[in-house]
Scaffold this motif. Structure first.
Motif, PDB file in Angstrom:
ATOM      1  N   CYS A 153       0.803  -1.217   0.000  1.00 57.12           N
ATOM      2  CA  CYS A 153       0.000   0.000   0.000  1.00 57.12           C
ATOM      3  C   CYS A 153       0.842   1.277   0.000  1.00 57.12           C
ATOM      4  O   CYS A 153       0.300   2.375  -0.186  1.00 57.12           O
ATOM      5  N   ILE A 198       0.378   3.199  -3.146  1.00 56.12           N
ATOM      6  CA  ILE A 198      -0.929   3.780  -3.457  1.00 56.12           C
ATOM      7  C   ILE A 198      -0.905   5.280  -3.189  1.00 56.12           C
ATOM      8  O   ILE A 198      -0.919   5.726  -2.046  1.00 56.12           O
ATOM      9  N   LYS A 199      -0.859   6.056  -4.247  1.00 58.86           N
ATOM     10  CA  LYS A 199      -0.833   7.509  -4.140  1.00 58.86           C
ATOM     11  C   LYS A 199      -2.078   8.163  -4.723  1.00 58.86           C
ATOM     12  O   LYS A 199      -2.343   9.338  -4.481  1.00 58.86           O
ATOM     13  N   ARG A 200      -2.818   7.390  -5.521  1.00 62.37           N
ATOM     14  CA  ARG A 200      -4.084   7.883  -6.080  1.00 62.37           C
ATOM     15  C   ARG A 200      -5.144   6.808  -5.932  1.00 62.37           C
ATOM     16  O   ARG A 200      -4.963   5.672  -6.366  1.00 62.37           O
ATOM     17  N   THR A 244      -8.340   7.550   3.872  1.00 64.41           N
ATOM     18  CA  THR A 244      -7.102   7.772   3.109  1.00 64.41           C
ATOM     19  C   THR A 244      -6.354   9.003   3.602  1.00 64.41           C
ATOM     20  O   THR A 244      -5.123   9.007   3.670  1.00 64.41           O
ATOM     21  N   PHE A 249      -3.141   7.311   5.159  1.00 63.15           N
ATOM     22  CA  PHE A 249      -2.169   7.252   4.062  1.00 63.15           C
ATOM     23  C   PHE A 249      -1.384   8.564   3.987  1.00 63.15           C
ATOM     24  O   PHE A 249      -1.850   9.611   4.438  1.00 63.15           O
ATOM     25  N   THR A 257      -1.720  10.897  -0.308  1.00 58.15           N
ATOM     26  CA  THR A 257      -2.572  10.127  -1.213  1.00 58.15           C
ATOM     27  C   THR A 257      -3.777  10.962  -1.623  1.00 58.15           C
ATOM     28  O   THR A 257      -4.477  11.514  -0.768  1.00 58.15           O
ATOM     29  N   TYR A 268      -7.497  11.316  -3.204  1.00 57.03           N
ATOM     30  CA  TYR A 268      -8.721  10.506  -3.272  1.00 57.03           C
ATOM     31  C   TYR A 268      -9.760  11.183  -4.159  1.00 57.03           C
ATOM     32  O   TYR A 268     -10.022  12.387  -4.015  1.00 57.03           O
ATOM     33  N   GLU A 275      -4.090  16.939  -7.883  1.00 54.69           N
ATOM     34  CA  GLU A 275      -3.382  16.476  -6.699  1.00 54.69           C
ATOM     35  C   GLU A 275      -2.339  17.476  -6.199  1.00 54.69           C
ATOM     36  O   GLU A 275      -1.876  17.360  -5.062  1.00 54.69           O
ATOM     37  N   ASP A 325      -3.874   4.178  -8.688  1.00 53.84           N
ATOM     38  CA  ASP A 325      -3.225   2.993  -8.130  1.00 53.84           C
ATOM     39  C   ASP A 325      -4.228   2.024  -7.513  1.00 53.84           C
ATOM     40  O   ASP A 325      -3.923   0.843  -7.334  1.00 53.84           O
TER      41      ASP A 325
END
Length: 348
Positions: A157, A160-162, A177, A181, A184, A186, A229, A250
């Motif tokens: 994980c 996972i940035k998007r 998120t 995270f 990241t 969302y 982003e 991602d």
């Protein structure tokens, strides 16, 4: 927020049929809209009766929620307190909430992200939540946490940035998120009125300046994720804007909402979202093993043709099933089963 909702509804009327709600949400939306008449209604959406039934998951026994005054009179009867306490926990869902929390803890690992240190906000004035270890949890929040625990077993994980979600409810995954995270972005794709509610929730949670909403995107010819982003933490768009969306993600997530659509709508959405995945992306699903109830008539909140998790998985032509489960990470009873599944994008 009411002005954003009105703009969404006006534009949805002109949208392609493939991006509009079908039987289930046509009728559900009418009921929800009756409750969301003012901005103040948004402030209290988590204690509005129809909203709680349609998109704010609840542990409470259905008839207890509907006839709470009557049940509270029963619980005040002069009988043994221990018996009443057991009965009350069954009605309120307290035992089920505790069991879900224990399952969440039991399935947690040390892998990133750390989900055990976060809890849910009280935005929307919720009437039902449970406190464990000084954190607040609702059914929806715990559903997502267990689903993410399942994902952590099969994916790194940290990459996972998007995250993009279809049908993200009032924004629970967006909240998770942003709390668990690191860096990241969302994006929630949903129909009104729920899309307006998630816009409200995430804006209240993160600050309006950090959430890209429909009033900012409705006139754009291109919605570029790489640009978003840089300025925002989250975004909420509507389905008919998907053709304008540029960029790759991602992780794609769908919890519950595919099962509330008709099969041809699901096929169309999956064909679009698969193209938005990069070569190392994962898909996280939670949907019914058997499908939602079939509508009795045109006014009923139900589906015309059932969509099951098996059907959904088969529509991902460029992804491979990694694992699936309903006994630990999902939910099952004698009458229903909600199953979690993880898919991985084929790299070739």
């Amino acid at each position: 927020m009411k002005n954003i909702l009105d703009a969404m509804l006006n534009d949805m009327a002109k949208a392609d049929e493939l991006f509009k709600p079908t039987q289930f949400w046509i009728n559900a939306s009418k009921l929800i809209l009756d409750e969301l008449q003012t901005d103040e209604d948004f402030n209290n959406f988590r204690n509005l009766p129809i909203s709680r039934e349609m998109f704010v998951p609840s542990y409470e026994f259905y008839y207890y929620k509907k006839h709470k005054t009557l049940f509270q009179r029963i619980l005040s009867l002069p009988v043994k307190k221990n018996l009443l306490r057991i009965f009350e926990k069954s009605l309120t869902g307290a035992d089920q909430a505790k069991n879900d929390y224990r399952l969440f803890l039991a399935t947690s690992t040390d892998k990133y992200p750390n989900l055990t240190s976060i809890g849910e906000s009280n935005i929307g004035n919720p009437v039902e939540y449970y406190s464990f270890d000084e954190q607040r949890y609702s059914q929806g929040f715990l559903n997502y946490l267990r689903g993410l625990n399942f994902l952590k077993r099969h994916a790194d994980c940290k990459n996972i940035k998007r995250v993009i979600e279809l049908g993200g409810g009032f924004g629970t995954l967006g909240e998770i998120t942003q709390k668990a995270f690191k860096n990241t972005f969302y994006l929630n794709v949903d129909i009104p009125p729920v899309a307006a509610v998630s816009s409200y929730y995430l804006s209240q949670l993160l600050g309006k300046e950090n959430v890209f909403t429909y009033d900012q995107s409705k006139h754009l010819e291109t919605i570029d994720v790489s640009e978003l982003e840089q300025k925002y933490k989250c975004a909420v768009i509507c389905p008919w804007q998907l053709p304008q969306l540029q960029g790759h993600f991602d992780l794609f997530v769908n919890f519950i909402s595919f099962q509330e659509m008709e099969p041809h709508i699901v096929k169309n959405y999956i064909s679009i979202f698969e193209k938005l995945l990069n070569k190392t992306s994962h898909v996280l699903l939670r949907n019914s093993r058997f499908g939602k109830k079939i509508a009795k008539n045109k006014q009923d909140v139900g589906v015309i043709d059932q969509v099951t998790l098996d059907f959904i998985i088969k529509q991902f032509k460029n992804c491979t099933l990694v694992d699936r489960d309903y006994k630990v990470f999902g939910f099952y009873s004698k009458k229903s089963a909600s199953e979690v599944a993880i898919l991985k994008k084929n790299s070739f």
